[in-house]
Design a protein around this motif. Structure first.
Motif, PDB file in Angstrom:
ATOM      1  N   PHE A  11       0.497 -14.016   8.440  1.00  0.00           N
ATOM      2  CA  PHE A  11       0.790 -13.520   7.214  1.00  0.00           C
ATOM      3  C   PHE A  11      -0.281 -12.800   6.903  1.00  0.00           C
ATOM      4  CE2 PHE A  11       3.764 -16.772   6.136  1.00  0.00           C
ATOM      5  CZ  PHE A  11       3.635 -17.569   6.899  1.00  0.00           C
ATOM      6  N   ASP A  12      -0.205 -12.044   5.631  1.00  0.00           N
ATOM      7  CA  ASP A  12      -1.537 -11.337   5.045  1.00  0.00           C
ATOM      8  C   ASP A  12      -1.279 -11.510   3.716  1.00  0.00           C
ATOM      9  OD1 ASP A  12       0.491  -7.951   5.602  1.00  0.00           O
ATOM     10  OD2 ASP A  12       0.846  -9.445   3.976  1.00  0.00           O
ATOM     11  N   VAL A  13      -2.378 -11.121   3.002  1.00  0.00           N
ATOM     12  CA  VAL A  13      -2.584 -11.284   1.477  1.00  0.00           C
ATOM     13  C   VAL A  13      -2.323 -10.030   0.820  1.00  0.00           C
ATOM     14  CG1 VAL A  13      -3.849 -11.925  -0.298  1.00  0.00           C
ATOM     15  CG2 VAL A  13      -3.609 -13.350   1.838  1.00  0.00           C
ATOM     16  N   THR A  14      -1.376  -9.675   0.075  1.00  0.00           N
ATOM     17  CA  THR A  14      -1.448  -8.706  -0.755  1.00  0.00           C
ATOM     18  C   THR A  14      -2.088  -8.745  -2.274  1.00  0.00           C
ATOM     19  OG1 THR A  14       0.760  -8.176  -0.172  1.00  0.00           O
ATOM     20  CG2 THR A  14       0.349  -7.003  -2.245  1.00  0.00           C
ATOM     21  N   PRO A  15      -3.193  -8.011  -2.724  1.00  0.00           N
ATOM     22  CA  PRO A  15      -3.887  -8.230  -3.979  1.00  0.00           C
ATOM     23  C   PRO A  15      -3.097  -7.866  -5.122  1.00  0.00           C
ATOM     24  CG  PRO A  15      -4.681  -6.044  -2.665  1.00  0.00           C
ATOM     25  CD  PRO A  15      -3.862  -6.765  -1.839  1.00  0.00           C
ATOM     26  N   SER A  16      -3.276  -8.657  -6.085  1.00  0.00           N
ATOM     27  CA  SER A  16      -2.142  -8.729  -7.425  1.00  0.00           C
ATOM     28  C   SER A  16      -2.399  -7.375  -7.855  1.00  0.00           C
ATOM     29  CB  SER A  16      -2.682  -9.791  -8.164  1.00  0.00           C
ATOM     30  OG  SER A  16      -4.174  -9.253  -8.597  1.00  0.00           O
ATOM     31  N   GLU A  17      -3.302  -6.390  -7.764  1.00  0.00           N
ATOM     32  CA  GLU A  17      -3.307  -5.141  -8.402  1.00  0.00           C
ATOM     33  C   GLU A  17      -2.359  -4.141  -7.689  1.00  0.00           C
ATOM     34  OE1 GLU A  17      -6.040  -6.632  -7.357  1.00  0.00           O
ATOM     35  OE2 GLU A  17      -7.311  -5.240  -5.655  1.00  0.00           O
ATOM     36  N   LEU A  18      -1.792  -4.662  -6.433  1.00  0.00           N
ATOM     37  CA  LEU A  18      -0.634  -3.862  -5.900  1.00  0.00           C
ATOM     38  C   LEU A  18       0.655  -4.237  -6.214  1.00  0.00           C
ATOM     39  CD1 LEU A  18      -2.182  -3.053  -2.416  1.00  0.00           C
ATOM     40  CD2 LEU A  18      -2.144  -1.812  -4.273  1.00  0.00           C
ATOM     41  N   ILE A  19       0.606  -5.372  -7.208  1.00  0.00           N
ATOM     42  CA  ILE A  19       2.069  -6.099  -7.427  1.00  0.00           C
ATOM     43  C   ILE A  19       2.693  -5.570  -8.622  1.00  0.00           C
ATOM     44  CG2 ILE A  19       3.386  -8.190  -7.557  1.00  0.00           C
ATOM     45  CD1 ILE A  19       1.139  -9.510  -5.533  1.00  0.00           C
ATOM     46  N   THR A  20       3.734  -5.067  -8.676  1.00  0.00           N
ATOM     47  CA  THR A  20       4.109  -4.410 -10.033  1.00  0.00           C
ATOM     48  C   THR A  20       4.819  -5.648 -10.945  1.00  0.00           C
ATOM     49  OG1 THR A  20       5.089  -2.564  -8.850  1.00  0.00           O
ATOM     50  CG2 THR A  20       6.028  -3.022 -10.963  1.00  0.00           C
ATOM     51  N   GLY A  21       5.205  -6.759 -10.303  1.00  0.00           N
ATOM     52  CA  GLY A  21       5.895  -7.985 -11.036  1.00  0.00           C
ATOM     53  C   GLY A  21       5.951  -8.863 -10.049  1.00  0.00           C
ATOM     54  N   ILE A  22       5.907 -10.372 -10.704  1.00  0.00           N
ATOM     55  CA  ILE A  22       6.126 -11.470  -9.824  1.00  0.00           C
ATOM     56  C   ILE A  22       7.414 -12.069 -10.669  1.00  0.00           C
ATOM     57  CG2 ILE A  22       5.546 -13.738  -8.860  1.00  0.00           C
ATOM     58  CD1 ILE A  22       2.427 -12.794  -9.213  1.00  0.00           C
ATOM     59  N   VAL A  23       8.460 -12.130  -9.825  1.00  0.00           N
ATOM     60  CA  VAL A  23       9.676 -12.685 -10.209  1.00  0.00           C
ATOM     61  C   VAL A  23       9.799 -14.162  -9.931  1.00  0.00           C
ATOM     62  CG1 VAL A  23      12.399 -12.436 -10.258  1.00  0.00           C
ATOM     63  CG2 VAL A  23      11.004 -10.365  -9.676  1.00  0.00           C
ATOM     64  N   THR A  24      10.008 -14.963 -10.975  1.00  0.00           N
ATOM     65  CA  THR A  24       9.948 -16.234 -10.861  1.00  0.00           C
ATOM     66  C   THR A  24      11.426 -17.025 -11.654  1.00  0.00           C
ATOM     67  OG1 THR A  24       9.059 -16.985 -13.088  1.00  0.00           O
ATOM     68  CG2 THR A  24       7.666 -16.434 -11.363  1.00  0.00           C
ATOM     69  N   GLU A  25      11.682 -18.258 -11.604  1.00  0.00           N
ATOM     70  CA  GLU A  25      12.646 -18.662 -12.013  1.00  0.00           C
ATOM     71  C   GLU A  25      12.689 -18.658 -13.801  1.00  0.00           C
ATOM     72  OE1 GLU A  25      10.553 -22.373 -10.692  1.00  0.00           O
ATOM     73  OE2 GLU A  25      10.689 -20.313 -10.307  1.00  0.00           O
ATOM     74  N   ARG A  26      11.284 -18.642 -14.166  1.00  0.00           N
ATOM     75  CA  ARG A  26      10.978 -18.287 -15.473  1.00  0.00           C
ATOM     76  C   ARG A  26      10.906 -17.038 -16.214  1.00  0.00           C
ATOM     77  NH1 ARG A  26       8.056 -22.807 -17.067  1.00  0.00           N
ATOM     78  NH2 ARG A  26       9.038 -24.766 -16.233  1.00  0.00           N
TER      79      ARG A  26
ATOM     80  N   ILE B 221       0.829  -1.164  -0.076  1.00  0.00           N
ATOM     81  CA  ILE B 221       0.082   0.001   0.039  1.00  0.00           C
ATOM     82  C   ILE B 221       0.957   1.228  -0.130  1.00  0.00           C
ATOM     83  CG2 ILE B 221      -1.592   1.244   1.185  1.00  0.00           C
ATOM     84  CD1 ILE B 221      -2.527  -1.212   2.226  1.00  0.00           C
ATOM     85  N   LEU B 222       2.074   1.182   0.788  1.00  0.00           N
ATOM     86  CA  LEU B 222       2.992   2.277   0.749  1.00  0.00           C
ATOM     87  C   LEU B 222       3.685   2.418  -0.524  1.00  0.00           C
ATOM     88  CD1 LEU B 222       4.460   2.026   4.348  1.00  0.00           C
ATOM     89  CD2 LEU B 222       2.898   3.753   3.599  1.00  0.00           C
ATOM     90  N   ALA B 223       3.755   1.411  -1.181  1.00  0.00           N
ATOM     91  CA  ALA B 223       4.586   1.531  -2.562  1.00  0.00           C
ATOM     92  C   ALA B 223       3.739   2.113  -3.335  1.00  0.00           C
ATOM     93  CB  ALA B 223       4.965   0.006  -2.839  1.00  0.00           C
ATOM     94  N   LYS B 224       2.439   1.846  -3.314  1.00  0.00           N
ATOM     95  CA  LYS B 224       1.437   2.519  -4.341  1.00  0.00           C
ATOM     96  C   LYS B 224       1.306   4.085  -3.974  1.00  0.00           C
ATOM     97  CE  LYS B 224      -3.037   1.904  -6.461  1.00  0.00           C
ATOM     98  NZ  LYS B 224      -2.487   1.861  -7.966  1.00  0.00           N
ATOM     99  N   ALA B 225       1.312   4.497  -2.569  1.00  0.00           N
ATOM    100  CA  ALA B 225       1.391   5.810  -2.373  1.00  0.00           C
ATOM    101  C   ALA B 225       2.502   6.793  -2.762  1.00  0.00           C
ATOM    102  CB  ALA B 225       1.152   5.930  -0.734  1.00  0.00           C
ATOM    103  N   PHE B 226       3.703   5.667  -2.637  1.00  0.00           N
ATOM    104  CA  PHE B 226       5.032   6.573  -3.085  1.00  0.00           C
ATOM    105  C   PHE B 226       5.498   6.177  -4.547  1.00  0.00           C
ATOM    106  CE2 PHE B 226       6.562   8.486   0.906  1.00  0.00           C
ATOM    107  CZ  PHE B 226       5.936   7.631   1.946  1.00  0.00           C
ATOM    108  N   ASP B 227       4.614   5.675  -5.048  1.00  0.00           N
ATOM    109  CA  ASP B 227       4.652   5.239  -6.789  1.00  0.00           C
ATOM    110  C   ASP B 227       6.029   4.720  -6.878  1.00  0.00           C
ATOM    111  OD1 ASP B 227       5.097   7.050  -9.606  1.00  0.00           O
ATOM    112  OD2 ASP B 227       4.038   5.169  -9.452  1.00  0.00           O
ATOM    113  N   ILE B 228       6.337   3.559  -5.873  1.00  0.00           N
ATOM    114  CA  ILE B 228       7.475   2.751  -5.948  1.00  0.00           C
ATOM    115  C   ILE B 228       7.218   1.253  -6.350  1.00  0.00           C
ATOM    116  CG2 ILE B 228       9.380   1.652  -4.559  1.00  0.00           C
ATOM    117  CD1 ILE B 228       8.853   3.807  -2.437  1.00  0.00           C
ATOM    118  N   PRO B 229       7.873   0.786  -7.253  1.00  0.00           N
ATOM    119  CA  PRO B 229       7.705  -0.552  -7.697  1.00  0.00           C
ATOM    120  C   PRO B 229       7.526  -1.632  -6.578  1.00  0.00           C
ATOM    121  CG  PRO B 229       9.312   0.432  -9.055  1.00  0.00           C
ATOM    122  CD  PRO B 229       9.207   1.217  -7.916  1.00  0.00           C
ATOM    123  N   PHE B 230       6.740  -2.507  -6.458  1.00  0.00           N
ATOM    124  CA  PHE B 230       6.410  -3.704  -5.651  1.00  0.00           C
ATOM    125  C   PHE B 230       6.678  -4.865  -6.227  1.00  0.00           C
ATOM    126  CE2 PHE B 230       5.328  -5.111  -1.395  1.00  0.00           C
ATOM    127  CZ  PHE B 230       4.691  -6.095  -1.802  1.00  0.00           C
TER     128      PHE B 230
END
Ligand SMILES: CSC[C@H]1O[C@H](OP(=O)(O)O)[C@H](O)[C@@H]1O
Length: 358
Positions: free
Chosen positions: A319-334, A261-270
């Motif tokens: 734990f908590d759950v971050t909704p996908s709309e707040l996630i800039t990218g998901i880094v995987t091995e692929r 949420i803070l990343a969105k407020a500060f326009d920082i990639p998450f």
């Protein structure tokens, strides 16, 4: 105190044929204690009490625990062996609910044992599959590190939470993997680690890991995150994961949602960094992820000293759950997933299924 050793990338779990050697993460950073786990109960206890923690490391420890306990199964038929094996699998699967790697690793072993034509062969296949899971995870994490490193440049200031480091996986970690690789490639990055109340995985484990590796790490308390983003010019955030659903919603350590949420407020990639083994495409969204609630004393006590009044109500979700709309990218091995996670993840697992069947 640990020497700053640029080449030190610690490991937490080691197969010893008749036991499992485990770095006791509850004793870090003050003590580097290795435990010898000999029974399935030892492994269950180590997982539930966070002596081993971190989604991939939990899966690896449970896999070795199942292989170890299955070696002692006395069965006069394969059917009897598989029944006992499944009962032991269910016992270990019940140790913690949120990280999908636990069930994923145990299911892989049970499936591997199905190919056996004798009880002895089944026992051997279990050991081989558990070792394969650990060996694969090390390369998976190194690839995640390479892919994540492409998101950063020299001088970046990156915030993280909890410990998604080498000791939470086979080696390198997920969110911390790029920092190890950046160090090896002489790319200077500054890491800001949130302490991660109540269990302090950031203060105790991430700070310890990165200091040992000679990575520039600054420790902050969780409530300093917003001010740090503003005053230190944090350029991005990268975190681990415990379970990612079909639409990209991500369960991770409590406090991760705050950072998103803070990343969105500060326009920082998450960014979320996670292996395919942490995805659970059987769940449509984060609403279905079981969130572990832990002992209230993790909140009311600090190193065994009571810091809150007797009788106070406590809510301690791990734990908590971050909704996908707040996630800039998901880094995987692929590679790095961005945008329409639902179709990207569906295609990823369609390819995975074809790859496995080929
Ligand atoms: C690559 S570790 C993933 C994940 O696991 C940690 O939780 P815990 O310390 O309770 O096992 C944390 O959520 C990490 O980000």
């Amino acid at each position: 105190m640990h020497e700053n050793n640029n080449n030190c990338i610690p490991r937490s779990v080691e197969w010893k044929e008749t036991s499992i050697s485990l770095l006791n993460q509850q004793k870090l950073p003050h003590e580097t204690e290795y435990l010898e786990l000999k029974t399935i109960e030892d492994v269950w206890d180590a997982i539930t009490t966070l002596k081993v923690r971190g989604a991939p490391a939990i899966g690896i420890a449970a896999a070795f625990g199942l292989a170890l306990s299955a070696a002692d199964i006395s069965a006069d038929s394969l059917d009897s062996f598989h029944r006992q094996l499944n009962s032991q699998k269910d016992y270990l699967a019940g140790s913690r609910p949120t990280a999908v790697n636990l069930a994923w690793a145990l299911d892989r072993l049970v499936k591997a044992a199905q190919k056996a034509i004798s009880v002895n062969e089944a026992k051997t296949l279990l050991i081989h599959e558990a070792i394969r899971i650990q060996v694969e995870d090390e390369e998976t994490c190194r690839l995640i590190g390479e892919n994540a490193l492409s998101l950063f440049k020299a001088g970046d200031k990156v915030m993280t939470i909890c410990n998604a480091g080498s000791i939470a996986t086979a080696k390198y970690g997920t969110a911390l993997a790029p920092f190890y690789l950046a160090k090896q490639k002489d790319i200077s990055l500054e890491v800001y680690a949130c302490e991660t109340r109540p269990v302090l995985q950031g203060a105790r484990l991430t700070a310890w890991e990165l200091l040992q590796a000679g990575v520039d790490v600054t420790l902050i308390t969780d409530n300093m995150a917003a001010h740090t983003m503003k005053s230190k010019g944090i350029t991005s955030i990268i975190v681990g994961a415990d379970r990612i659903t079909a639409n990209g919603d991500t369960a991770n350590k409590i406090g991760t949602y705050n950072l998103a949420i803070l990343a969105k407020a500060f326009d920082i990639p998450f960014y979320v960094a996670a292996p395919l083994s942490t995805f659970d495409p059987s769940l449509d969204s984060g609403k279905s992820i079981p969130i572990e609630e832990r002992n209230p004393e993790e909140v009311t006590h600090l190193h065994g000293v009571r810091i809150a009044p007797e009788g106070v109500n406590v809510f301690n979700p791990a734990f908590d759950v971050t909704p996908s709309e707040l996630i800039t990218g998901i880094v995987t091995e692929r590679g790095i997933l961005t945008g329409d996670y639902l179709s990207k993840i569906r295609n990823l697992f369609k390819e995975e299924a074809q790859y496995v069947e080929s």
